[in-house]
Motif scaffolding. Structure first.
Motif, PDB file in Angstrom:
ATOM      1  N   GLY B 169      -0.914   7.206   2.820  1.00 42.31           N
ATOM      2  CA  GLY B 169       0.524   7.274   3.078  1.00 42.31           C
ATOM      3  C   GLY B 169       1.245   8.297   2.218  1.00 42.31           C
ATOM      4  N   GLY B 170       0.570   8.891   1.263  1.00 41.43           N
ATOM      5  CA  GLY B 170       1.216   9.920   0.461  1.00 41.43           C
ATOM      6  C   GLY B 170       0.762   9.921  -0.985  1.00 41.43           C
ATOM      7  N   LYS B 178      -5.780  -1.608  -5.417  1.00 37.28           N
ATOM      8  CA  LYS B 178      -4.573  -2.284  -4.946  1.00 37.28           C
ATOM      9  C   LYS B 178      -4.942  -3.650  -4.377  1.00 37.28           C
ATOM     10  CE  LYS B 178      -1.301   0.333  -2.727  1.00 37.28           C
ATOM     11  NZ  LYS B 178      -0.599   0.882  -1.566  1.00 37.28           N
ATOM     12  N   GLY B 286      10.293   4.186   4.504  1.00 34.94           N
ATOM     13  CA  GLY B 286       8.855   4.324   4.360  1.00 34.94           C
ATOM     14  C   GLY B 286       8.426   4.042   2.926  1.00 34.94           C
ATOM     15  N   LEU B 504      11.507   9.492  -2.974  1.00 37.76           N
ATOM     16  CA  LEU B 504      12.277  10.410  -2.138  1.00 37.76           C
ATOM     17  C   LEU B 504      12.963  11.468  -2.993  1.00 37.76           C
ATOM     18  CD1 LEU B 504      14.364   9.503   0.965  1.00 37.76           C
ATOM     19  CD2 LEU B 504      15.248  11.146  -0.653  1.00 37.76           C
TER      20      LEU B 504
HETATM   21  C1  LIG Z   1      10.646   8.540   0.635  1.00 43.29           C
HETATM   22  C2  LIG Z   1       9.316   7.940   0.891  1.00 43.29           C
HETATM   23  C3  LIG Z   1       8.876   7.807   2.197  1.00 43.29           C
HETATM   24  C4  LIG Z   1       7.635   7.250   2.483  1.00 43.29           C
HETATM   25  N1  LIG Z   1       7.258   7.145   3.776  1.00 43.29           N
HETATM   26  C5  LIG Z   1       6.059   6.582   4.059  1.00 43.29           C
HETATM   27  C6  LIG Z   1       5.652   6.461   5.416  1.00 43.29           C
HETATM   28  O1  LIG Z   1       6.357   6.857   6.336  1.00 43.29           O
HETATM   29  N2  LIG Z   1       4.448   5.891   5.673  1.00 43.29           N
HETATM   30  C7  LIG Z   1       3.631   5.458   4.662  1.00 43.29           C
HETATM   31  O2  LIG Z   1       2.568   4.946   4.962  1.00 43.29           O
HETATM   32  N3  LIG Z   1       3.994   5.590   3.384  1.00 43.29           N
HETATM   33  C8  LIG Z   1       5.183   6.130   3.046  1.00 43.29           C
HETATM   34  N4  LIG Z   1       5.548   6.241   1.728  1.00 43.29           N
HETATM   35  C9  LIG Z   1       4.616   5.761   0.715  1.00 43.29           C
HETATM   36  C10 LIG Z   1       4.771   4.271   0.471  1.00 43.29           C
HETATM   37  O3  LIG Z   1       5.754   4.060  -0.521  1.00 43.29           O
HETATM   38  C11 LIG Z   1       3.474   3.646  -0.040  1.00 43.29           C
HETATM   39  O4  LIG Z   1       2.989   4.418  -1.088  1.00 43.29           O
HETATM   40  C12 LIG Z   1       2.401   3.549   0.988  1.00 43.29           C
HETATM   41  O5  LIG Z   1       2.855   2.867   2.115  1.00 43.29           O
HETATM   42  C13 LIG Z   1       1.210   2.841   0.410  1.00 43.29           C
HETATM   43  O6  LIG Z   1       0.132   2.808   1.341  1.00 43.29           O
HETATM   44  P1  LIG Z   1      -1.200   3.606   1.065  1.00 43.29           P
HETATM   45  O7  LIG Z   1      -1.697   3.253  -0.291  1.00 43.29           O
HETATM   46  O8  LIG Z   1      -2.110   3.145   2.146  1.00 43.29           O
HETATM   47  O9  LIG Z   1      -0.875   5.048   1.178  1.00 43.29           O
HETATM   48  C14 LIG Z   1       6.791   6.820   1.438  1.00 43.29           C
HETATM   49  C15 LIG Z   1       7.223   6.981   0.119  1.00 43.29           C
HETATM   50  C16 LIG Z   1       8.453   7.539  -0.149  1.00 43.29           C
HETATM   51  C17 LIG Z   1       8.872   7.687  -1.570  1.00 43.29           C
END
Ligand SMILES: Cc1cc2nc3c(=O)[nH]c(=O)nc-3n(C[C@H](O)[C@H](O)[C@H](O)COP(=O)(O)O)c2cc1C
Lengths: 113, 597
Positions: B169-170, B178, B286, B504
């Motif tokens: 997700g980023g 986790k 998100g 963000l």
């Molecule tokens: C502004 C912002 C937008 C985000 N948008 C998303 C998103 O659209 N989809 C997503 O999976 N994670 C998004 N994230 C990351 C989530 O906060 C989170 O790290 C993530 O859902 C964790 O899942 P993962 O460990 O599988 O990546 C975003 C983070 C920020 C700061």
């Protein structure tokens, strides 16, 4: 574990009973992107043709495979042959694919991806 | 191309190359020539197929017959027996029992797909997403059955940890860790969330994954629920994805009917259900803490962490939140094994990553490649390079949180660390290719406009800081830049990064800072010479009629402010004092007689 094997076997049987082993399987891309590019209309052409008596064809939809700039895509799969994938399919092209490829077995080279 | 009788795919991954795959291929090609059948076969090279221990690998289509452990003397036999006589050489065929990569059987289109490796998207574009039977036929829910009957929750977590999977997700946080933190919490009530908010402009990986294969996401989540001891899963998805929502709903119903969801799954003691929660489509939702607020019914605003959601998440309960693509990887890890999964990729980043390839490339689309693939391979290999003979300028990864990398970084490998070192991020998978016709200042401005708009307003650095940045960038693109603007942007940017509450704001300045770092001269030209080399900032251009004007009057007719004058069949001219630079005359001219200078 046995349960899941059984379920899989049943699922495969159900798919086969719906005509999966027909000589030709046609897959039309139906994701948001494909639909936006006009794949619903293309699907309708194939459905119509089957309703009107086109046989030996298994029609199915599929998700987006990632070929954005060539959508809508239509795939024709025949057992033992290399799958043919058509790009930028319009209803007109779909009708031609039915006439030339599905009925006469001719691969329409210009539209193949 | 489909008239070729056989398509041969040789694995050209580094594992196979070590096993002399190239030498084998050369021998093979000689054999083809000896039999004079080289015109009947089409040869493709693929990236790593993930079967390194069995290399060299050759796949013959039609039939998807896979040969492995090939030795030089086998080349003659395969050509003679299989390609000439039509009898596959059973002694050399290897049975692969893997979940991934089925697309080789289906797709004739191997220039595009051959270099990819599909794990998360393994069924996308292959099965009918609305039929659970199709998924079951692809060994769907087998991973779930395996987990429920043969593994303890602890073993599942160990397997995910060992796989090296990191969040897609980023942020790239190790998924197994986790899971472990969440599992350790003693609270009996826990939640599992799938983050399908996907707010990056231009990104559509998660949407396509759900629309193409919704069950794999469900299966991943159920396994996650089992591992951490939760009974309830929630998919947070934006209402702007109606088809994805509809397919998820159908998938959930079907899974319930088949006993994969609900009470006593598959006859075991484990119960788990999933519901869908629609989001209104705000980027900030998100972010995990904002997302949780949104599900609870509050405004989607982030809060400081810790406590992390794994300790105190939804309704104050321990919550496991992962991205769509992360979930989609889970069934493969369970079936094909962590050992197999962790062989793919680089030292710190395992497996594959899906990218939404867009912008100025020939083949735009969804690509999934092993970690460690270079940017060049994606853009010029799979993407087919830049169309219309234009020059590559930069690639933007990570959307509004990421950065722009110029040509010198093209050989950067895709993994979390390498991209960060180059000055961008992996992000969730947006990848926009920029050619010489795009202005980097405008590009940066576009992203800041987006983040400024999407800022929730809770913390001042983000709310006010992005606004000020946008003002400065807007001035620069309008030709009103002042000396010192660049330095001001840098100062503001670093401050916003450091002082913002959530990701963000912390990442909002990245597009600006990275373009300043790599394309500072473009900023300087805009400010000091009032020049935009990409000719995109219309305020810095003037429209001039050139000598090849035939006097057709097309430009005169479309000009909304009557700035064009001239008699029929004579060269026209544009009055710069009246011109509002709307560009309509430029588009209307059929003789390319109007220039932007
Ligand atoms: C502004 C912002 C937008 C985000 N948008 C998303 C998103 O659209 N989809 C997503 O999976 N994670 C998004 N994230 C990351 C989530 O906060 C989170 O790290 C993530 O859902 C964790 O899942 P993962 O460990 O599988 O990546 C975003 C983070 C920020 C700061």
């Amino acid at each position: 574990m046995d349960l899941i094997r059984k379920k899989r076997a049943e699922a495969v049987n159900r798919i086969i009973s719906k005509g999966y082993l027909s000589t030709k399987r046609v897959y039309v891309g139906m994701a948001t992107c494909e639909i936006a590019a006009g794949s619903k209309e293309v699907m309708a052409v194939f459905q119509d043709a089957i309703a009107k008596g086109l046989t030996d064809v298994y029609l199915s939809q599929k998700g987006c495979a990632g070929r954005c700039n060539l959508e809508p895509t239509v795939e024709v799969v025949e057992e033992g042959k290399i799958p043919v994938k058509y790009g930028l399919v319009t209803p007109e092209r779909a009708r031609e694919i039915i006439e030339r490829h599905l009925k006469k077995g001719e691969v329409i080279q210009e539209w193949v991806i | 191309m489909a008239d070729k009788q056989y398509k041969l795919t040789f694995c050209d991954g580094s594992g196979c190359l070590k096993n002399h795959a190239r030498e084998f291929r050369q021998l093979f090609e000689e054999e083809l020539r000896r039999h004079q059948i080289q015109q009947n076969v089409q040869i493709h090279l693929s990236g790593c197929l993930g079967m390194c221990t069995k290399g060299p690998i050759l796949i013959v289509n039609p039939g998807y017959i896979m040969y492995g452990n090939l030795r030089p003397e086998d080349a003659a036999e395969i050509v003679q027996e299989h390609l000439v006589n039509g009898r596959p050489v059973s002694r050399l065929i290897i049975q692969e029992d893997h979940l991934y990569n089925r697309f080789f059987r289906i797709f004739g289109d191997s220039e595009f797909f051959g270099r990819q490796m599909r794990i998360a998207l393994r069924n996308c574009g292959v099965i009918d997403p609305e039929k659970i039977d199709d998924y079951l036929a692809m060994r769907g829910y087998e991973a779930l059955a395996k987990v429920l009957t043969e593994m303890t929750p602890q073993q599942v977590i160990e397997e995910v940890k060992k796989s090296g999977l990191r969040g897609r997700g980023g942020a790239g946080f190790p998924t197994g860790l986790k899971w472990e933190y969440t599992a350790k919490q003693s609270d009996p009530e826990k939640y599992v969330i799938c983050n399908a908010d996907e707010g990056d402009p231009g990104a559509f990986m998660d949407r396509s994954a759900i629309e193409g294969d919704p069950h794999t996401v469900l299966e991943g989540m159920i396994i996650g629920g089992y591992a951490i001891g939760s009974r309830q899963g929630i998919i947070y998805i934006r209402a702007e994805y109606p088809l994805a929502v509809q397919r998820l709903k159908k998938a959930i119903e079907d899974a319930r009917r088949e006993g994969f969801l609900g009470e006593r799954i598959l006859g075991t003691d484990f119960s788990f259900d999933i519901r869908i929660c629609l989001g209104a489509g705000a980027f900030v939702c998100g972010e995990e803490t904002a997302l949780i607020h949104s599900i609870e019914g509050f405004r989607g605003m982030p809060r400081p962490r810790p406590p992390y959601p794994s300790v105190s998440g939804l309704f104050g309960k321990p919550t496991l939140i992962n991205n769509v693509e992360t979930w989609a990887n889970i069934p493969v890890i369970i079936i094909d094994g962590a050992d197999w999964f962790s062989r793919i990729g680089t030292a710190t980043s395992k497996g594959t990553k899906v990218f939404a390839l867009a912008g100025k490339v020939r083949n735009t689309g969804l690509v999934e490649v092993p970690m460690g693939t270079t940017l060049r391979d994606i853009i010029f290999g799979i993407g087919g390079g830049i169309p219309n003979g234009k020059k590559f300028k930069a690639v933007q990864t990570g959307g509004p949180s990421g950065g722009c990398l110029p040509e010198k970084y093209l050989d950067t490998q895709i993994d979390y660390e390498s991209l960060a070192k180059a000055g961008s991020i992996m992000g969730s998978g947006g990848m926009i290719v920029i050619d010489e016709d795009s202005c980097m200042v405008r590009m940066a401005r576009f992203f800041v406009e987006f983040t400024q708009d999407e800022s929730c307003g809770k913390c001042t650095p983000c709310r006010e800081g992005t606004k000020r940045m946008l003002e400065i960038l807007t001035r620069i693109t309008r030709g009103q830049g002042k000396p010192g603007d660049i330095e001001k942007l840098e100062r503001l940017g670093t401050m916003i990064q450091k002082a913002s509450l959530c990701g963000l704001g912390q990442s909002a300045p990245n597009p600006v800072l990275s373009t300043i770092r790599n394309f500072r001269e473009e900023y300087e030209e805009h400010i000091h010479q009032k020049k935009c080399r990409a000719r995109e900032c219309t305020a810095l251009l003037s429209f001039v009629v050139q000598d090849n004007c035939v006097g057709c009057g097309a430009c005169k007719r479309v000009c909304p402010v009557n700035a064009v004058s001239g008699n029929r069949k004579e060269k026209h001219s544009i009055n710069p004092n009246l011109c509002i630079k709307c560009g309509q005359c430029y588009d209307a001219c059929k003789f390319n007689a109007i220039a932007k200078v």
